[in-house]
Design a protein around this motif. Sequence first.
Motif, PDB file in Angstrom:
ATOM      1  N   PRO A 171     -10.853 -18.902  -8.358  1.00  0.00           N
ATOM      2  CA  PRO A 171     -10.231 -20.214  -8.113  1.00  0.00           C
ATOM      3  C   PRO A 171     -11.263 -21.321  -8.281  1.00  0.00           C
ATOM      4  N   TYR A 172     -10.802 -22.490  -8.695  1.00  0.00           N
ATOM      5  CA  TYR A 172     -11.689 -23.629  -8.913  1.00  0.00           C
ATOM      6  C   TYR A 172     -11.479 -24.658  -7.811  1.00  0.00           C
ATOM      7  N   GLY A 173     -12.560 -25.261  -7.355  1.00  0.00           N
ATOM      8  CA  GLY A 173     -12.465 -26.340  -6.380  1.00  0.00           C
ATOM      9  C   GLY A 173     -13.511 -26.223  -5.295  1.00  0.00           C
ATOM     10  N   VAL A 180     -18.060 -10.717 -16.894  1.00  0.00           N
ATOM     11  CA  VAL A 180     -17.471 -11.807 -17.670  1.00  0.00           C
ATOM     12  C   VAL A 180     -17.037 -12.859 -16.651  1.00  0.00           C
ATOM     13  N   LEU A 181     -17.754 -13.975 -16.614  1.00  0.00           N
ATOM     14  CA  LEU A 181     -17.502 -15.044 -15.644  1.00  0.00           C
ATOM     15  C   LEU A 181     -16.921 -16.248 -16.371  1.00  0.00           C
ATOM     16  N   ILE A 182     -15.751 -16.705 -15.917  1.00  0.00           N
ATOM     17  CA  ILE A 182     -15.067 -17.834 -16.547  1.00  0.00           C
ATOM     18  C   ILE A 182     -14.922 -18.937 -15.501  1.00  0.00           C
ATOM     19  N   VAL A 183     -15.666 -20.025 -15.684  1.00  0.00           N
ATOM     20  CA  VAL A 183     -15.678 -21.136 -14.723  1.00  0.00           C
ATOM     21  C   VAL A 183     -15.753 -22.457 -15.474  1.00  0.00           C
ATOM     22  N   PRO A 184     -15.426 -23.577 -14.814  1.00  0.00           N
ATOM     23  CA  PRO A 184     -15.665 -24.886 -15.426  1.00  0.00           C
ATOM     24  C   PRO A 184     -17.165 -25.110 -15.614  1.00  0.00           C
ATOM     25  N   HIS A 185     -17.545 -25.781 -16.680  1.00  0.00           N
ATOM     26  CA  HIS A 185     -18.970 -25.922 -16.989  1.00  0.00           C
ATOM     27  C   HIS A 185     -19.714 -26.700 -15.914  1.00  0.00           C
ATOM     28  N   ARG A 205      -1.574 -25.806 -11.055  1.00  0.00           N
ATOM     29  CA  ARG A 205      -1.384 -26.525  -9.801  1.00  0.00           C
ATOM     30  C   ARG A 205      -1.429 -25.583  -8.607  1.00  0.00           C
ATOM     31  N   ASN A 206      -1.058 -24.344  -8.783  1.00  0.00           N
ATOM     32  CA  ASN A 206      -1.087 -23.372  -7.686  1.00  0.00           C
ATOM     33  C   ASN A 206      -2.446 -22.691  -7.550  1.00  0.00           C
ATOM     34  N   GLY A 207      -3.463 -23.217  -8.198  1.00  0.00           N
ATOM     35  CA  GLY A 207      -4.804 -22.661  -8.051  1.00  0.00           C
ATOM     36  C   GLY A 207      -5.138 -21.584  -9.053  1.00  0.00           C
ATOM     37  N   ASN A 208      -4.254 -21.313 -10.032  1.00  0.00           N
ATOM     38  CA  ASN A 208      -4.501 -20.275 -11.016  1.00  0.00           C
ATOM     39  C   ASN A 208      -4.747 -20.938 -12.362  1.00  0.00           C
ATOM     40  N   SER A 248     -27.231 -23.465  -0.285  1.00  0.00           N
ATOM     41  CA  SER A 248     -27.620 -24.806   0.144  1.00  0.00           C
ATOM     42  C   SER A 248     -27.069 -25.891  -0.767  1.00  0.00           C
ATOM     43  N   GLY A 249     -26.483 -25.512  -1.913  1.00  0.00           N
ATOM     44  CA  GLY A 249     -25.936 -26.497  -2.827  1.00  0.00           C
ATOM     45  C   GLY A 249     -24.504 -26.854  -2.471  1.00  0.00           C
ATOM     46  N   ARG A 250     -23.821 -27.450  -3.430  1.00  0.00           N
ATOM     47  CA  ARG A 250     -22.436 -27.840  -3.205  1.00  0.00           C
ATOM     48  C   ARG A 250     -21.582 -26.595  -2.986  1.00  0.00           C
ATOM     49  N   ARG A 251     -20.792 -26.616  -1.929  1.00  0.00           N
ATOM     50  CA  ARG A 251     -19.994 -25.453  -1.540  1.00  0.00           C
ATOM     51  C   ARG A 251     -18.737 -25.416  -2.396  1.00  0.00           C
ATOM     52  N   ARG A 252     -18.697 -24.491  -3.346  1.00  0.00           N
ATOM     53  CA  ARG A 252     -17.591 -24.375  -4.281  1.00  0.00           C
ATOM     54  C   ARG A 252     -16.940 -22.997  -4.146  1.00  0.00           C
ATOM     55  N   LEU A 253     -15.621 -22.950  -4.425  1.00  0.00           N
ATOM     56  CA  LEU A 253     -14.904 -21.684  -4.419  1.00  0.00           C
ATOM     57  C   LEU A 253     -15.493 -20.714  -5.438  1.00  0.00           C
ATOM     58  N   GLU A 254     -15.848 -21.239  -6.611  1.00  0.00           N
ATOM     59  CA  GLU A 254     -16.389 -20.369  -7.658  1.00  0.00           C
ATOM     60  C   GLU A 254     -17.653 -19.648  -7.176  1.00  0.00           C
ATOM     61  N   LYS A 255     -18.507 -20.361  -6.447  1.00  0.00           N
ATOM     62  CA  LYS A 255     -19.760 -19.780  -5.966  1.00  0.00           C
ATOM     63  C   LYS A 255     -19.502 -18.785  -4.831  1.00  0.00           C
TER      64      LYS A 255
END
Length: 479
Positions: free
Chosen positions: A110-112, A151-156, A14-17, A127-134
Motif C-alpha cells: 500500500p502507498y501512503g 520485486v519491489l514496486i513503489v512510487p519513486h 482509491r481503496n488503497g490498491n 528515523s525517516g518519514r514513516r511510510r506504509l511502503e517502508k
Amino acid sequence: MALMFPRLAHNFARNGNYPTDEITLERTLQALTPATSGRMRICDPCAGEGVALAEAAHFLGRDQVQAFAVEYDRERADHAHGLLDRVLHSDLFDTLISRQSFGLLWLNPPYGDLVADHSGASQYQGSGRRRLEKAFYQRCLPLLQYGGVMVLIVPHYVLDDELTGWLSNHFADLRVYGAADSTFKQVVIFGIRVRRQDLVRASTSQVRVHLQAIGAGQQQPEEIPAIWPWEPYLVPSVAGELEHFYRISLEPEQFAAEILRLRGLWPDFNLHFGQAGLQPRAPVRELSRWHLALALAAGAISGVVRSKSGRVLVVKGDTYKEKVRKTEFTEDEKGNVSEVRTLTDRFIPIIRAWEMTTSSVNHGQVLIISSSPASIDEAPAAEELVATSLFNPGQIVMTAAISHLVETGQLNPASVLKRHLAGDWGELCDDDRASNQLALTHGDRLFSSYDIDAGDESRLWIITEADRSYTTLLLPSDY
C-alpha cells in the motif's frame, strides 16, 4: 490476461490498491527465470486479486511453484483464492509466517503515510518519514530466503535516504526501472537478498546514490525494457519446509465456520477436562532431599511452595546443557606430541526462588541455586556505561538467542558492550571502521563484530541505530 477493466482501476486505487499495469507485469516477468530443479515457493504479501502472482507462477512453471498470498480486502482475497495455492484474508501484521521461506517476494505494498493507529505502526523501526511502503518492506524482508529474488514496486518518491540504505544493505544486483504506465509514478526494483558481509561496498555506494537521485526527482528511471537485456534473476528452489503461514486472530465468520466444523466449541470437553477434578496420588514413600532437588531442577515442582515454618517461595527449576572442553596431549615413540580436544555434555541444574514471605528481610529478592562452578560477573549499570561511552547507546536490548546464552551462563556480554561503546569495533575491516568513525560525526548506524566462545557460537554483532534509540546485541544468524 488483462489485470482489470480500465473503468475499475480508479476505484481500486482509491481503496488503497495500486495494481501493476499489464505491460509492466509482462516485462517484469521476463527478468525472472525458474530454478533448474526442485519446487519453488513464491509470495505476494499484498496480493490484491492475486493476478500478478498467478501470472508469475505460470511463467515460472505452475507445476513446480507454490504461490502464497496475503490480502486485507475480503472481495479481493476471495478472488485470489481461485488463482493461488494458499491465501490469507488478513492484515499482514496480524499473520505468523516462517522466516526465509520464499524464493520470490513480489511486493507491491500500500502507498501512503503510516498513521499512528495502523497495526504496523508499533512495529515500525526507522528515523525517516514513516511510510506504509517502508513498514511493509520491514515486515516482509525476513520472509525472503538468502539468494531469493525481490520485486519491489513503489512510487519513486518513496526512495528516501533511509529506504535506499536498507535496500543497498540487504540486496545485491539491484536494478531499478520505471513502470510502463506512469499513472502511479511507480518504479520496479529487482534485487537478490544477500548477507551484509557478502556485499561489495563500492558497488553498494553507487547503487544507493542512483536510487537516491531517482527518489529526489534528479534522475528519471529508464523505462523497464520490452526485452530483458541482462542475465535474468534466478528464483531458487525452496530451502526448507514452511512451518507457519496463518492468521493470528480470527474474523467472526472464520470463528463461526470453525465452530460449525467442530460441531460445537468443546466437542472433546470431557476427554480433556474430565479428569481435572481428581486429586493426584501421593508417592509411595516420602521424597528424599535428593529426589526433591532433582524434581526442582527438572521443573517438575514449580509454583508457590509453603514450608511448615511459614516460609513462602515461588519456585522455578530448569536444566541446561553446557559443553566441557578437555585437552589431552600424547607423545608417540618418536617424541611427536599430538593434541586431542574433546567436548563432553554436562547438564547443569539451576533453581530460582522468589522470596514472598512477608516477614522476611529478603522479601522480593530472587535466590538462585546452581551446580555450575562458573560465576557470571554482574553487568555494569546503564549509567556507568553511558558515562564512559563515546555516544548515547539508547535502550540496550538483545535477541532471544543472545538472551539464552546469557541465561545459561555461556556468555557475559558486558566486556564486548564496553568495547563497542568505547569505539573498539572488534573484528572489522578498515572500510567498516572508517564508516563507523564517520557515523560518530554524522549520526549514522554503528556496527561492531566480536569473536566469542559461547558453545557453538563464535561471532557476536552489536548495532546502534542511527537515531541512537536502540543498541542491539545479536548473532549473525539473527540478522
